[in-house]
Structure formats: structure tokens, C-alpha cells
Scaffold this motif. Structure first.
Motif, PDB file in Angstrom:
ATOM      1  N   PRO A  62      40.238  86.698  71.154  1.00 10.08           N
ATOM      2  CA  PRO A  62      40.633  85.317  71.447  1.00 10.08           C
ATOM      3  C   PRO A  62      41.461  85.187  72.720  1.00 10.08           C
ATOM      4  O   PRO A  62      41.535  84.114  73.305  1.00 10.08           O
ATOM      5  CB  PRO A  62      41.449  84.910  70.216  1.00 10.08           C
ATOM      6  N   TYR A  90      35.264  82.557  73.007  1.00  8.96           N
ATOM      7  CA  TYR A  90      34.330  83.139  72.035  1.00  8.96           C
ATOM      8  C   TYR A  90      32.893  82.753  72.397  1.00  8.96           C
ATOM      9  O   TYR A  90      32.652  81.962  73.299  1.00  8.96           O
ATOM     10  CB  TYR A  90      34.594  82.667  70.596  1.00  8.96           C
ATOM     11  N   ARG A 128      41.251  75.923  68.470  1.00  5.31           N
ATOM     12  CA  ARG A 128      41.292  77.384  68.407  1.00  5.31           C
ATOM     13  C   ARG A 128      42.143  77.947  69.546  1.00  5.31           C
ATOM     14  O   ARG A 128      42.959  78.847  69.346  1.00  5.31           O
ATOM     15  CB  ARG A 128      39.875  77.959  68.495  1.00  5.31           C
ATOM     16  N   THR A 182      45.995  80.016  69.457  1.00  9.38           N
ATOM     17  CA  THR A 182      46.189  81.300  70.137  1.00  9.38           C
ATOM     18  C   THR A 182      47.319  81.213  71.155  1.00  9.38           C
ATOM     19  O   THR A 182      48.171  82.104  71.241  1.00  9.38           O
ATOM     20  CB  THR A 182      44.892  81.722  70.854  1.00  9.38           C
TER      21      THR A 182
END
Length: 394
Positions: free
Chosen positions: A103, A158, A173, A177
Motif C-alpha cells: 500500500p 494497488y 484506502r 495508509t
């Protein structure tokens, strides 16, 4: 041989043979086509500066010399399908497949290594979070990072997006992170290159909603720039052509110098679904050991979904942070964008515009790009960001 059509000249005999391509009005997309032609047709690898200074006489000399030593020369039209040059400028290198599923990645800089451990005192350290281009991998940001005087963490996208994924899910997402690695004692520092300018602005908005302040860098990207470029420069007539052009380019990146892509675009037209076309292209391509079939498939799909995100953008509210735009000096005139790429619609802060003699796909390799970033961050450390960003550099 390269002909006048590539650089917009109807009759090549009417211009000086000693005129450089830059003098003849070459733009960034023309440069990509010329670079691609030399690489694919003649296996000559030129830098951005080489292409800018090429003269018509030198081009004729190079091509005549090579054509003397070969009995067959592929045509430009067969090597470069419609719309492909536009796609190429959005895709940098993929790097090591094993690293692409992470990530995030810390990259080596002038003051830190690529470890997750703090090399400086946590309380005194600033971290820049970089959002890469369309492919979403950290590898394309390595050369820029090496010249920066700040710790760098690249947020990778990703390759797991599905058709029901969307921009908000993607940014969420990235946000999770980033938040785990953000030093709350310092202003945030965000940098978005090309497609990365979209999630970068959304991340800034989310951080500011929680009371953070900071600064945002855009490297040749903005919501308006992306939409105009994808819609116009790529000249994609429909979704199938867009999908096929992505398959074509990613196959070429993962299996360079193959013979399959000469006829790939024509054959893809006769295959039904996007999934079937990807699988068929992978199956007929020469065997290569660098990337798995699953990686190639997921990268094609991910780039396609991200292009759709750029074309059908979600609303991004204005941020308060100043924006520093580092962009190429000359873009195709038909983009009809303001000098600040329309970023005034996305911030209440000041906007600085830096213009570099370079191209979209190579601007992050430009030493001046890193120097500008270092200069801005140096001023920020001294509390002078707002003063610095009120002026315009070129």
C-alpha cells in the motif's frame, strides 16, 4: 522515416532542414510519437533533450543510415495505433512486481533511505506523500525522490480495482495508509503527478476537514488537465478502443520488441469482452519472466478504471492550502487550459506556476522539478510558504 504529418507540416520541403523540432512547434504529444517511432522502428533511444534539438536534416541522416542496413522498415501507422501515443504519456514504468502490492513505499532521498524507520528525529521530520501516475506504482517516482531533501512515502494504488470500485473508495484506502504515517506535529505535504493530482486534492480536502493544514504540489496534472487530455489528445472513439489501446501498450511494456503487437489492435476487434481480449493478448504474447499474467491483467484493468475516474470525476471541494503547479511549458493548443490548469477552482489558497521545458512523461526526471520542490519546502521550514507561493516562477 518520420514524416511531416507527425509534426504538423503538410509540405516538409517548405521548411529549413536545419530547423529543430522545437522550432517547428513540436508539442509533448508529438514528442512522444517521435520518441516511440525511433525506439520501435529503429531501436534508437533518445532523451527529451535529444528530441527537442533534432533537426530535419539529422532525422533524414539517421533514418537513411539505418534503412541502408535493413531490408524492411515497419510503418509508423502500424506501430502506433490511433490514440496510443496519448495513453503512453500517462504510463511510466512498473518496477518490481513484488513491490506493487504494497500500500505504500518509502523511497531513498537526499536525507533518508527507503526504510520504514525514521532516519531523523520523529518530531523534527517532515514527510512528503506522493501520489504517482496512472499505473499507481512507486517505481516511476524513484528518480524524482532521489533528488528531494525530504523523506518520501509513495502511496500505491494497488491493482485490485473492480468495475464497482470508485474514486471515493480508492481515496479512502489511501487516506487510511497515509494517516498512520502522518506526523501531526507538521503540516501535510502532498504531491500528485499526472493522474495522482486527483486523489491528492481529495486527500488534502479530507485532512483539512480534520484540522490539518499543509501544502499541495501538482506535477503536470489537475482535474481539468486530465479530463481534457484523455478526452481530446487520445482521440478515443469508444470504450472498446480505449480498452484495446491500454492492452496494446501494457503488452508492449511487459513484452518489449515483440512481433505480436503489429497486428494486435486489428485482431482484438474481433474478440468480445474486455476480459477475453486481455486474456487472448497475454496468451499470444512471447513468454517473459518479469511479470506474471495476473499482474498484466490487473494492471490493464486498473488503468482502465482510473481513466474512467478521470473522465467522470467526483466532486472535489476547495482546499485552503496553497498549490504549487510544476508543468510543461508548452502543451497542445487545443487543450485550451488556463496557465494554472484550472486549479484556481480547487483552492482558496495561492497558486504558484512553474514552467519547465520538458514533456509530460519525463518532467519528474527533470532536475529543475526537484529543485523547485526543495526550494518551496525550504521556505516552508522557515514559515514562508504563503509569501513564496504568492509569486509566479517560470
Amino acid at each position: 522515416m518520420l514524416n511531416g504529418n507527425v509534426i504538423g507540416i503538410k509540405n516538409i520541403k517548405t521548411v529549413s532542414q536545419q530547423a529543430s523540432l522545437a522550432d517547428l512547434g513540436m508539442d509533448s504529444i508529438m514528442a512522444v510519437e517521435i520518441k516511440q517511432t525511433f525506439e520501435r522502428e529503429y531501436e534508437i533511444f533518445l532523451t527529451a533533450e535529444d528530441i527537442r534539438t533534432l533537426t530535419l536534416a539529422r532525422i533524414m541522416e539517421l533514418t537513411a543510415q539505418i534503412e541502408t542496413n535493413t531490408s524492411t522498415t515497419k510503418s509508423v501507422s502500424s506501430a502506433t495505433p490511433k490514440g496510443s501515443a496519448g495513453i503512453q504519456i500517462f504510463i511510466k514504468n512498473f518496477g518490481d512486481e513484488k513491490l506493487t502490492t504494497k500500500p505504500f513505499m518509502y523511497l531513498p532521498t537526499m536525507i533518508s533511505d527507503d526504510s520504514d524507520n525514521n532516519s531523523l528525529d520523529q518530531e523534527n521530520e517532515m514527510v512528503m506523500f506522493i501520489l504517482p501516475g496512472l499505473e499507481g506504482y512507486a517505481a516511476g517516482m524513484v528518480n524524482l525522490s532521489r533528488r528531494l531533501e525530504v523523506k518520501v512515502c509513495v502511496l500505491q494504488y494497488y491493482s485490485e480495482e473492480t468495475d464497482d470500485d470508485n474514486f471515493d473508495k480508492m481515496v479512502e484506502r489511501l487516506y487510511k495508509t497515509m494517516k498512520e504515517r502522518l506526523n501531526p506535529r507538521h503540516p501535510y505535504i502532498l504531491l500528485g503527478y499526472s493522474f495522482g493530482s486527483l486523489p491528492m486534492l481529495k486527500l488534502a480536502q479530507m485532512l483539512e476537514s480534520e484540522g490539518h493544514s499543509g501544502i499541495a504540489f501538482c506535477i503536470d496534472g489537475s482535474p481539468d488537465f486530465l479530463k481534457a487530455t484523455i478526452s481530446t489528445i487520445m482521440s478515443i472513439e469508444n470504450e472498446i478502443q480505449l480498452q484495446n489501446s491500454l492492452i496494446f501498450h501494457i503488452i508492449n511494456i511487459t513484452s518489449p520488441k515483440n512481433e505480436v503487437t503489429k497486428t494486435l489492435m486489428d485482431k482484438l476487434k474481433d474478440i468480445g469482452s474486455f476480459e477475453e481480449r486481455i486474456q487472448w493478448a497475454i496468451r499470444i504474447c512471447p513468454s517473459q519472466q518479469t511479470y506474471s499474467n495476473k499482474f498484466i491483467e490487473s494492471t490493464v484493468k486498473a488503468c482502465y478504471y482510473r481513466l474512467k475516474i478521470a473522465l467522470n470525476q467526483s466532486e472535489i471541494k476547495k482546499i485552503k492550502a496553497p498549490i504549487v503547479l510544476i508543468r510543461v511549458k508548452k502543451n497542445p493548443s487545443f487543450l485550451a487550459l488556463d496557465e494554472n490548469y484550472g486549479l484556481n477552482k480547487f483552492t482558496d489558497g495561492s497558486i504558484t506556476v512553474h514552467l519547465l521545458e520538458d514533456y509530460h512523461d519525463s518532467i519528474t526526471e527533470n532536475k529543475q522539478c526537484a529543485n523547485i520542490i526543495n526550494s518551496v519546502l525550504s521556505a516552508q521550514r522557515g514559515g514562508k510558504v504563503s509569501n513564496l507561493c504568492s509569486s509566479k516562477c517560470s
